[in-house]
Design an enzyme around this catalytic site. Structure first.
Site, PDB file in Angstrom:
ATOM      1  CB  THR A  70      -0.954  -0.004   1.209  1.00 12.15           C
ATOM      2  OG1 THR A  70      -1.925  -1.037   1.029  1.00 12.15           O
ATOM      3  CG2 THR A  70      -1.676   1.322   1.350  1.00 12.15           C
ATOM      4  CB  SER A 197       3.488  -6.631   0.026  1.00 12.71           C
ATOM      5  OG  SER A 197       3.373  -6.749   1.418  1.00 12.71           O
ATOM      6  CB  CYS A 331      -7.371  -4.256   1.614  1.00 20.84           C
ATOM      7  SG  CYS A 331      -5.610  -4.639   1.613  1.00 20.84           S
TER       8      CYS A 331
END
Length: 387
Positions: A70, A197, A331
């Site tokens: 993010t 990530s 999310c």
């Protein structure tokens, strides 16, 4: 128990924990300090950067450590758009992660950018011709993910990036989902920036990488002491950088990545075929072929004889049967809104709310497939029985 939610997160690998430990204990220094303990930390950070660069096929100076996908997406989209822009026009797709969509919305609300959101086909793919038609002389940035987390569809990023570059626009790709499975890199994908990530690779949550091509200007998201060559201020997390470097390297050294991917693809196809055959009204979401290994996602249509289902309820039934999975992006878990990814494919809100996503690695064997398929079929039947 079958843990089939690897698109959400993965367990931290033992090798990663062992590599981190020295930097959480004796090597605790601040990499910016000029004494010996600080120099030791700085060397550890430099080694981790070089390790990531070697895997990505780029220069160490092109690697920026972040706190995850993010932050990386926010930094890439906002940073590239605001740094010496050709104009105030950005292009993205209707199925991007919320980090990209919200960053584009921020640019529109606070910096007067125009945002073009591209449609996708029923497989969740963006056609290069559709992108070409949307580009303008003032397009500054295109951001399209390499692979989608909800439906597993893999975009032809090199072709899309070439279209963007033909008019002088920069290209960013979110490689969070593709990094565990597919070769990635600035040159390999032909992009100006890519982000991923660590916790999808077996590193801890809160780790990640932004790879930014040398010479591409970027306005930093975080200002301060000028760490990471001025692109991300703040004391660097040496242990986190080492963790993501080791985890990324391990994805290449666990035998052949191609062999692992082929194994997971065979299992994936068996799961898909089994669910489609056993569950009335089951439909595959995403591309049948341009798809991540280890990714099977479904919706369940109502029929004349059988009611529709709620995906979250199916998940509860699956967990009772020792199958842990999800309905889509972690999310957005708990949201009452239908998935924007699934509605972009043309599915109704009700059908989109029936989604179930099974994501796994090569540890799920062909012998396990009948057990997983039975669990899905039984869970959906139980929910339908409730009316």
């Amino acid at each position: 128990m079958f843990y089939l939610d690897r698109a959400a997160t993965t367990p931290v690998r033992r090798e990663v924990l062992e590599a981190m430990w020295p930097w959480l204990t004796g090597g605790f220094g601040n990499p910016s300090s000029t004494h010996g303990i600080g120099d030791q930390a700085a060397r550890g950070l430099a080694d981790a950067r070089a390790q990531v660069a070697a895997v990505l096929g780029c220069r160490p100076a092109e690697v920026v450590f972040t706190a995850g996908g993010t932050e990386g997406a926010n930094t890439a989209v906002k940073g590239l758009a605001l740094a010496a822009p050709r104009g105030r026009h950005v292009v993205t797709s209707a199925i991007e992660h919320e980090a990209v969509l919200a960053s584009c919305d921020y640019l529109a609300r606070f910096h007067d950018f125009t945002v073009t959101v591209l449609p996708v086909d029923r497989d969740g793919l963006v056609a290069p011709a559709v992108l070409a038609e949307a580009l303008r002389p003032d397009t500054t940035l295109v951001s399209i993910a390499h692979a989608d987390n909800e439906i597993g569809s893999v975009q032809d990023v090199p072709a899309l990036a070439a279209v963007a570059h033909a008019v002088g626009a920069r290209f960013h790709t979110d490689a969070v989902q593709s990094a565990p499975w597919l070769p990635i890199g600035l040159d390999r994908l032909g992009v100006d920036a890519l982000t991923f990530s660590g916790h999808k690779l077996g590193a801890p949550k809160g780790t990640g990488v932004l790879a930014l091509r040398a010479g591409v200007p970027m306005e930093p998201l975080v200002h301060g002491g000028g760490q990471e060559r001025g692109r991300r201020s703040g004391t660097e997390d040496v242990a986190g950088a080492v963790a993501v470097a080791v985890a990324l390297t391990l994805t290449l050294t666990d035998g052949s990545r191609d062999t692992v991917a082929r194994t997971a693809t065979v299992t994936r196809d068996a799961v898909i075929a089994g669910v489609l055959a056993r569950v009335p009204g089951a439909v595959l979401t995403g591309s049948p072929s341009a798809r991540l290994p280890g990714h099977a996602s479904f919706c369940f249509l109502a029929t004349a004889e059988l009611p529709g289902v709620n995906g979250e309820t199916v998940l509860l039934e699956l967990e009772q049967r020792d199958v842990v999975s999800s309905s889509g992006s972690a999310c957005a878990a708990g949201s009452t809104e239908a998935s924007h990814v699934l509605t972009a494919l043309g599915l109704s809100d009700d059908v989109a709310r029936s989604a179930v996503r099974l994501t796994f690695d090569a540890g799920l064997t062909e012998a396990d497939v009948p057990l997983v398929v039975d669990a899905v079929a039984s869970a959906v039947a139980s929910v339908r029985a409730l009316g």
